[in-house]
Design a protein around this motif. Structure first.
Motif, PDB file in Angstrom:
ATOM      1  N   ASP A  97       0.865  -1.178   0.000  1.00  0.00           N
ATOM      2  CA  ASP A  97       0.000   0.000   0.000  1.00  0.00           C
ATOM      3  C   ASP A  97       0.903   1.230   0.000  1.00  0.00           C
ATOM      4  OD1 ASP A  97      -1.875   1.967   0.289  1.00  0.00           O
ATOM      5  OD2 ASP A  97      -2.599   1.310   2.253  1.00  0.00           O
ATOM      6  N   LYS A  98       1.238   1.711  -1.166  1.00  0.00           N
ATOM      7  CA  LYS A  98       2.216   2.791  -1.289  1.00  0.00           C
ATOM      8  C   LYS A  98       1.636   4.153  -0.907  1.00  0.00           C
ATOM      9  CE  LYS A  98       5.332  -0.032  -2.550  1.00  0.00           C
ATOM     10  NZ  LYS A  98       6.157  -0.602  -1.538  1.00  0.00           N
ATOM     11  N   THR A  99       0.350   4.218  -0.632  1.00  0.00           N
ATOM     12  CA  THR A  99      -0.242   5.482  -0.179  1.00  0.00           C
ATOM     13  C   THR A  99      -0.231   5.596   1.338  1.00  0.00           C
ATOM     14  OG1 THR A  99      -2.461   4.530  -0.102  1.00  0.00           O
ATOM     15  CG2 THR A  99      -1.763   5.534  -2.191  1.00  0.00           C
ATOM     16  N   ALA A 100       0.218   4.567   2.023  1.00  0.00           N
ATOM     17  CA  ALA A 100       0.135   4.543   3.481  1.00  0.00           C
ATOM     18  C   ALA A 100       1.140   5.470   4.155  1.00  0.00           C
ATOM     19  CB  ALA A 100       0.327   3.121   3.994  1.00  0.00           C
ATOM     20  N   ARG A 101       2.305   5.691   3.540  1.00  0.00           N
ATOM     21  CA  ARG A 101       3.345   6.503   4.170  1.00  0.00           C
ATOM     22  C   ARG A 101       3.821   7.573   3.201  1.00  0.00           C
ATOM     23  NH1 ARG A 101       3.332   6.524   9.113  1.00  0.00           N
ATOM     24  NH2 ARG A 101       5.224   7.725   8.947  1.00  0.00           N
ATOM     25  N   SER A 102       4.200   8.696   3.737  1.00  0.00           N
ATOM     26  CA  SER A 102       4.772   9.741   2.888  1.00  0.00           C
ATOM     27  C   SER A 102       6.226  10.017   3.230  1.00  0.00           C
ATOM     28  CB  SER A 102       3.964  11.028   3.028  1.00  0.00           C
ATOM     29  OG  SER A 102       4.023  11.490   4.362  1.00  0.00           O
ATOM     30  N   ASP A 103       6.693   9.511   4.367  1.00  0.00           N
ATOM     31  CA  ASP A 103       8.071   9.769   4.797  1.00  0.00           C
ATOM     32  C   ASP A 103       8.953   8.537   4.589  1.00  0.00           C
ATOM     33  OD1 ASP A 103       6.841   8.222   6.685  1.00  0.00           O
ATOM     34  OD2 ASP A 103       7.764   9.225   8.389  1.00  0.00           O
ATOM     35  N   TYR A 104       8.776   7.859   3.486  1.00  0.00           N
ATOM     36  CA  TYR A 104       9.446   6.587   3.262  1.00  0.00           C
ATOM     37  C   TYR A 104      10.952   6.683   3.048  1.00  0.00           C
ATOM     38  CZ  TYR A 104       8.952   7.991  -1.603  1.00  0.00           C
ATOM     39  OH  TYR A 104       8.991   8.685  -2.769  1.00  0.00           O
ATOM     40  N   ASN A 105      11.502   7.861   2.886  1.00  0.00           N
ATOM     41  CA  ASN A 105      12.938   7.944   2.658  1.00  0.00           C
ATOM     42  C   ASN A 105      13.679   8.660   3.786  1.00  0.00           C
ATOM     43  OD1 ASN A 105      12.015  10.480   2.203  1.00  0.00           O
ATOM     44  ND2 ASN A 105      12.890  10.702   0.163  1.00  0.00           N
ATOM     45  N   THR A 106      13.067   8.752   4.935  1.00  0.00           N
ATOM     46  CA  THR A 106      13.750   9.392   6.062  1.00  0.00           C
ATOM     47  C   THR A 106      14.379   8.342   6.961  1.00  0.00           C
ATOM     48  OG1 THR A 106      11.798   9.369   7.479  1.00  0.00           O
ATOM     49  CG2 THR A 106      12.077  11.289   6.040  1.00  0.00           C
ATOM     50  N   ARG A 107      15.359   8.768   7.715  1.00  0.00           N
ATOM     51  CA  ARG A 107      16.062   7.870   8.626  1.00  0.00           C
ATOM     52  C   ARG A 107      15.107   7.307   9.681  1.00  0.00           C
ATOM     53  NH1 ARG A 107      21.118  10.250  11.616  1.00  0.00           N
ATOM     54  NH2 ARG A 107      21.592  10.726   9.467  1.00  0.00           N
TER      55      ARG A 107
ATOM     56  N   TYR B 154      12.006   6.636   9.390  1.00  0.00           N
ATOM     57  CA  TYR B 154      11.170   5.591   8.804  1.00  0.00           C
ATOM     58  C   TYR B 154      11.859   4.230   8.918  1.00  0.00           C
ATOM     59  CZ  TYR B 154       9.341   2.541   5.203  1.00  0.00           C
ATOM     60  OH  TYR B 154       8.853   1.452   4.540  1.00  0.00           O
ATOM     61  N   PHE B 155      13.130   4.173   8.547  1.00  0.00           N
ATOM     62  CA  PHE B 155      13.844   2.899   8.580  1.00  0.00           C
ATOM     63  C   PHE B 155      14.063   2.412  10.006  1.00  0.00           C
ATOM     64  CE2 PHE B 155      14.996   4.732   4.460  1.00  0.00           C
ATOM     65  CZ  PHE B 155      14.557   3.715   3.639  1.00  0.00           C
ATOM     66  N   ARG B 156      14.307   3.310  10.912  1.00  0.00           N
ATOM     67  CA  ARG B 156      14.439   2.916  12.323  1.00  0.00           C
ATOM     68  C   ARG B 156      13.114   2.363  12.847  1.00  0.00           C
ATOM     69  NH1 ARG B 156      17.888   8.057  14.572  1.00  0.00           N
ATOM     70  NH2 ARG B 156      19.877   7.397  13.708  1.00  0.00           N
ATOM     71  N   MET B 157      12.029   3.020  12.487  1.00  0.00           N
ATOM     72  CA  MET B 157      10.711   2.558  12.939  1.00  0.00           C
ATOM     73  C   MET B 157      10.386   1.193  12.323  1.00  0.00           C
ATOM     74  SD  MET B 157       8.107   2.979  14.826  1.00  0.00           S
ATOM     75  CE  MET B 157       7.716   4.642  15.278  1.00  0.00           C
ATOM     76  N   GLN B 158      10.721   1.003  11.059  1.00  0.00           N
ATOM     77  CA  GLN B 158      10.477  -0.297  10.426  1.00  0.00           C
ATOM     78  C   GLN B 158      11.215  -1.417  11.166  1.00  0.00           C
ATOM     79  OE1 GLN B 158       8.559  -1.599   8.372  1.00  0.00           O
ATOM     80  NE2 GLN B 158       7.889  -0.087   6.899  1.00  0.00           N
ATOM     81  N   ARG B 159      12.486  -1.174  11.504  1.00  0.00           N
ATOM     82  CA  ARG B 159      13.251  -2.189  12.237  1.00  0.00           C
ATOM     83  C   ARG B 159      12.638  -2.472  13.597  1.00  0.00           C
ATOM     84  NH1 ARG B 159      18.166   0.426  10.417  1.00  0.00           N
ATOM     85  NH2 ARG B 159      18.159   1.460  12.420  1.00  0.00           N
ATOM     86  N   ALA B 160      12.258  -1.420  14.310  1.00  0.00           N
ATOM     87  CA  ALA B 160      11.688  -1.591  15.651  1.00  0.00           C
ATOM     88  C   ALA B 160      10.356  -2.329  15.587  1.00  0.00           C
ATOM     89  CB  ALA B 160      11.524  -0.231  16.324  1.00  0.00           C
TER      90      ALA B 160
END
Length: 127
Positions: free
Chosen positions: A87-97, A99-105
């Motif tokens: 669902d590519k409309t779910a997030r708008s900050d997909y290229n911020t640091r 975002y990646f930290r939250m994904q890992r957590a």
């Protein structure tokens, strides 16, 4: 739990209903085609029972993943929807640091909850 299994569980969850439907169709086809199968009836029945057991395992897995996902907030779910449910409309900050930290957590949290429900590496290898 290994992050690979948690990520695989999330990717599989998106299409699991399709797999369950395919298993239903497979059971029906095997039952209808049993008259053309020249193997003993008990062996044919064991094949069908194996498929039914697999289906039950997938249903249990689906229900467990759904109950785990229900414990996350809407914002946290948007991370899952973006990465794992396409669902590519779910997030708008997909290229911020962040975002990646939250994904890992979130993946770590999801994996721990999945492990606590009994879906460990052995379960994934056996099923």
């Amino acid at each position: 739990m290994d992050k690979v299994y948690a990520a695989a569980a999330l990717y599989a969850f998106a299409d699991i209903d399709d797999y369950i439907d395919m298993l239903d169709q497979s059971v029906m086809k095997k039952a209808l085609a049993s008259r053309c199968d020249h193997r003993p009836a008990d062996i044919q029945a064991y094949d069908i029972v194996d498929i039914i057991i697999l289906k039950e395992n997938l249903i249990s897995f689906r229900n467990t993943v759904q109950s785990i996902l229900n414990r996350f907030t809407d914002e946290e779910l948007s991370y899952f929807r973006y990465k794992y449910f396409n669902d590519k409309t779910a997030r708008s900050d997909y290229n911020t640091r962040g975002y990646f930290r939250m994904q890992r957590a979130l993946l770590r949290t999801f994996g721990c909850r999945l492990y606590n429900k009994g879906f460990d590496e052995k379960w994934f290898n056996d099923n």
